[in-house]
Design a protein around this motif. Sequence first.
Motif, PDB file in Angstrom:
ATOM      1  N   LEU A  26       0.850  -1.192   0.000  1.00  0.00           N
ATOM      2  CA  LEU A  26       0.000   0.000   0.000  1.00  0.00           C
ATOM      3  C   LEU A  26       0.883   1.238   0.000  1.00  0.00           C
TER       4      LEU A  26
ATOM      5  N   PHE B 101     -11.700   8.221   0.003  1.00  0.00           N
ATOM      6  CA  PHE B 101     -10.770   7.237  -0.541  1.00  0.00           C
ATOM      7  C   PHE B 101     -10.577   7.467  -2.035  1.00  0.00           C
ATOM      8  N   GLN B 102      -9.366   7.225  -2.462  1.00  0.00           N
ATOM      9  CA  GLN B 102      -9.082   7.258  -3.887  1.00  0.00           C
ATOM     10  C   GLN B 102      -8.084   6.143  -4.173  1.00  0.00           C
ATOM     11  N   ILE B 103      -8.435   5.246  -5.080  1.00  0.00           N
ATOM     12  CA  ILE B 103      -7.609   4.068  -5.334  1.00  0.00           C
ATOM     13  C   ILE B 103      -7.019   4.134  -6.736  1.00  0.00           C
TER      14      ILE B 103
ATOM     15  N   ILE C  55      -4.199   1.875  -9.251  1.00  0.00           N
ATOM     16  CA  ILE C  55      -3.347   0.693  -9.424  1.00  0.00           C
ATOM     17  C   ILE C  55      -2.102   1.116 -10.203  1.00  0.00           C
TER      18      ILE C  55
ATOM     19  N   VAL D 213      -1.110  -1.161  -4.559  1.00  0.00           N
ATOM     20  CA  VAL D 213      -2.237  -0.240  -4.606  1.00  0.00           C
ATOM     21  C   VAL D 213      -1.779   1.108  -4.062  1.00  0.00           C
TER      22      VAL D 213
ATOM     23  N   LEU E 276      -3.164   4.155  -2.276  1.00  0.00           N
ATOM     24  CA  LEU E 276      -4.362   4.470  -1.510  1.00  0.00           C
ATOM     25  C   LEU E 276      -4.262   5.908  -1.010  1.00  0.00           C
ATOM     26  N   LYS E 277      -5.143   6.746  -1.536  1.00  0.00           N
ATOM     27  CA  LYS E 277      -5.176   8.144  -1.112  1.00  0.00           C
ATOM     28  C   LYS E 277      -6.295   8.312  -0.085  1.00  0.00           C
TER      29      LYS E 277
ATOM     30  N   ILE F 213     -10.942  -0.296   4.563  1.00  0.00           N
ATOM     31  CA  ILE F 213     -10.001  -0.367   3.439  1.00  0.00           C
ATOM     32  C   ILE F 213      -9.905  -1.790   2.917  1.00  0.00           C
TER      33      ILE F 213
ATOM     34  N   ILE G 126     -10.649  -2.616  -0.923  1.00  0.00           N
ATOM     35  CA  ILE G 126      -9.513  -2.926  -1.807  1.00  0.00           C
ATOM     36  C   ILE G 126      -9.151  -4.403  -1.849  1.00  0.00           C
TER      37      ILE G 126
END
Length: 306
Positions: free
Chosen positions: A214, A225-227, A229, A274, A276-277, A297, A301
């Motif tokens: 992460l 959350f902002q995901i 890849i 990932v 993760l923001k 989370i 995710i």
Amino acid sequence: MGSIFFIKKEGLKNFSLQFYNYKIKLLSDIPLLINYLKKNYLNLPKTTPQKEIEIIFLRKPKTSKSIKCKFSPRKMHFNHTPFYEYFLDFENLSAFITMHKYLNNPIGYYAIFQNTLKTLLQAEGFFSIHASSWTNDRISVLATGKSGAGKSTLLINAIQKGYKIVGDDSIFIAKKEHIITAGLPYIGGFKKQNFKLDLAISNWINNSKPTHILFLEKADDICHFQIVIPSLKETLLKLLCEIFPLRFAAVNKVFLTKRVIALLYTLTLQAKSVILKINPLLLKKANLKQINLWQKIEEIILKQYI
């Protein structure tokens, strides 16, 4: 172990700490450091050590001839800072540290002890990364990010959900039969979070095989959350930025850097990455109200990537 340091050890206090398959033996005339380690790490679960590391840490040299050694640039490393200097014997996994200035903060002594250990372990193929790590029977997470990004917060949330702690703030990575991570609970991080260290100690595991990476970053204010890849190249570059400075001056730096890149490349192939923001307000809320942030989370995710 045949240490090349010939120093009178009478009157020095000692403390032994087990890390991965190493027994770390500390001899010191600094009560602050010894008492600090005994208070916080005495109940660390025992492992089965195969090698011994000896670190002698003195506040003041006994004499001007405290250090007598057969100096070999290929086996030894010397470093000097305004606060302390150290001599490292890579062949015998031993170190001698002496202070120039007195510190009244035990965490300062602990940081010097930890930095010396990091440098010695580079000779054993371990490299230190700024990260936290936790694991259970299904997954093992390596979380990196800048200070304040939420590594310790997520770690504490994960422990409360039944995960084992691998380490906090500083994680060692090495290639054995596969890429493994190892570390120690970071005392300062838990105290900042008002979390009981005893709970972390009792849930410590001495090594793990990472399955997920992460990268913690600050999210926009409009979302929690902002995901993202990342690509393989982006993952590798991000991990390289988190590696602590290489202090193993007795070996060619270019050769050592190639070893690190090869190690991290294998890690990126082994683990799923990932970005993760997280909104800082959510972290603050999680601290104040003990919301199980990690559970959220994990639901969002990890179920997609297990």
